[in-house]
Design a protein around this motif. Structure first.
Motif, PDB file in Angstrom:
ATOM      1  N   HIS A   1       0.824  -1.203   0.000  1.00  6.77           N
ATOM      2  CA  HIS A   1       0.000   0.000   0.000  1.00  6.77           C
ATOM      3  C   HIS A   1       0.862   1.258   0.000  1.00  6.77           C
ATOM      4  O   HIS A   1       0.400   2.339   0.306  1.00  6.77           O
TER       5      HIS A   1
ATOM      6  N   CYS B   1      -1.344   3.670   8.451  1.00  8.07           N
ATOM      7  CA  CYS B   1      -2.690   3.587   7.879  1.00  8.07           C
ATOM      8  C   CYS B   1      -3.353   4.960   7.857  1.00  8.07           C
ATOM      9  O   CYS B   1      -4.052   5.315   6.904  1.00  8.07           O
TER      10      CYS B   1
ATOM     11  N   TYR C   1      -4.802   6.983   4.720  1.00 13.00           N
ATOM     12  CA  TYR C   1      -6.185   7.469   4.704  1.00 13.00           C
ATOM     13  C   TYR C   1      -6.235   8.980   4.492  1.00 13.00           C
ATOM     14  O   TYR C   1      -7.103   9.489   3.768  1.00 13.00           O
TER      15      TYR C   1
ATOM     16  N   PHE D   1      -8.360   2.158  -0.025  1.00 15.29           N
ATOM     17  CA  PHE D   1      -8.050   2.967   1.147  1.00 15.29           C
ATOM     18  C   PHE D   1      -9.278   3.627   1.779  1.00 15.29           C
ATOM     19  O   PHE D   1      -9.166   4.297   2.795  1.00 15.29           O
TER      20      PHE D   1
ATOM     21  N   MET E   1      -9.836   2.738   5.422  1.00 19.27           N
ATOM     22  CA  MET E   1      -8.623   2.659   6.225  1.00 19.27           C
ATOM     23  C   MET E   1      -8.785   3.291   7.608  1.00 19.27           C
ATOM     24  O   MET E   1      -8.084   2.942   8.554  1.00 19.27           O
TER      25      MET E   1
ATOM     26  N   MET F   1      -9.472   0.708  10.169  1.00 14.58           N
ATOM     27  CA  MET F   1      -8.261  -0.021  10.535  1.00 14.58           C
ATOM     28  C   MET F   1      -7.450   0.785  11.548  1.00 14.58           C
ATOM     29  O   MET F   1      -6.907   0.223  12.503  1.00 14.58           O
TER      30      MET F   1
END
Length: 347
Positions: free
Chosen positions: A42, A312, A316, A329, A332, A335
């Motif tokens: 990512h 993350c 995002y 994403f 995200m 997460m």
């Protein structure tokens, strides 16, 4: 390692790139340049370039604005160049290219390795047994120990790093990164970040650390007897080896971990299957093989979850601000919340 058709928003100029390859590789055969993309990851973008039987891997930064000091292609290329002579699993480096006119950014080229990369499923033809799970677990531990055993003072890294005060800088730096990329308030963050600052271990040992060590960044031989590839070294540095172990454990999922973590990116990783080491078994083998005191490992795992939450959050933030249009994403932020909660369990 499987490749996919290049995502529309991440295409690169075939004509200029093909011309560049011809100038760099006299052995390049005649034929069309085929470009595909490695779907995993990512962060930095990774492509497979193929002309006939010739193959090479290209790494470049993501599109759009990026965090300061992140996605440094020259640094990653220098690290690969330094470590490859000591550890054959590190891909052979070919060339770093600063000229942004070729594909719109700097990039580097490295060896294409072929083997088995594991993530959520075993490949067809592989029988899932508890013995195999233990073997893979052992190889993951032993490869990390081998990486930490490389004498960094005999490499170019000695001129690139400042090991003293590593954890203090890491804790402060990742808290600052979180604050800059924040898009929502999380009630647990204040107590978590205060605890992290107040409980930094006093370990002063410094080794080369991967700092993104996980199963799908490793490549196995066809019989799983050895790790033949180790990838994504953009975060690699010299620092506290237990910080690296902590990061590895934040990725090493258990079947009883929170569902949000297990299913964040699709199916859970195969480390949740019977036979794979528990985190405790992984840590115990690491301590045995390395001879290190791991009594403070809970701190490092807590920090690793927070660090992963920040990564993350940065992704995002880029998505929310239109700097990337990758729909992977969009969720995200959930997460981020799950990782912050997981980190806070130690408090």
């Amino acid at each position: 390692m499987d490749t996919i058709q290049v995502r529309a928003s991440e295409r690169i100029d075939e004509v200029k790139l093909h011309s560049f390859l011809k100038s760099q590789f006299p052995e390049l055969p005649e034929g069309k340049l085929e470009i595909s993309q490695f779907s995993a990851g990512h962060s930095n973008l990774t492509y497979c370039l193929k002309v006939g039987e010739f193959e090479v891997v290209l790494r470049r930064p993501p599109h759009g604005p990026v965090a300061k000091k992140a996605h440094d292609m020259k640094r990653e290329f220098t690290i690969i160049s330094a470590l490859h002579p000591f550890l054959a699993a590190i891909p052979k480096p070919y060339v770093y290219v600063e000229d942004r006119d070729i594909i719109g950014s700097d990039f580097f080229l490295m060896e294409r390795k072929k083997g088995i990369v594991l993530d959520t499923h075993f490949p067809p033809g592989t029988e899932n047994t508890e013995e195999l799970g233990r073997l893979i677990s052992e190889k993951m531990v032993d490869s990390l120990v081998a990486l930490h055993a490389i004498p960094y003072k005999e490499t170019q890294l000695k001129d690139m790093v400042k090991p003293e005060g590593f954890m203090e800088r890491q804790v402060q730096g990742w808290i600052e990164r979180y604050d800059k990329a924040k898009t929502a308030e999380h009630a647990e963050v204040a107590a978590l970040t205060t605890w992290l600052k107040d409980h930094i271990p006093s370990n002063h040992e410094a080794t080369i650390i991967h700092y993104d060590y996980k199963l799908n960044n490793a490549m196995f031989s066809s019989d799983y007897s050895e790790i033949i590839g180790l990838f994504d070294l953009e975060m690699t540095t010299v620092g506290d080896p237990l910080a690296d172990l902590g990061v590895a454990m934040s990725y090493w999922m258990h079947a009883d971990d929170p569902k949000m973590l297990l299913y964040a990116f699709g199916e859970p990783p195969i480390t949740t299957l019977p036979g794979f080491y528990t985190r405790q078994e992984f840590i115990h083998r690491y301590a045995e093989k390395s001879g290190r005191d791991v009594s403070a490992i809970d701190y490092y795992i807590t920090f690793a979850y927070f660090k992963l939450a920040v990564i993350c959050q940065q992704i995002y933030y880029r998505y929310v601000n239109g700097q990337t249009k990758d729909d992977r994403f969009a969720q995200m932020d959930k997460m981020v919340a799950a990782l912050i909660h997981q980190a806070s369990k130690v408090l």
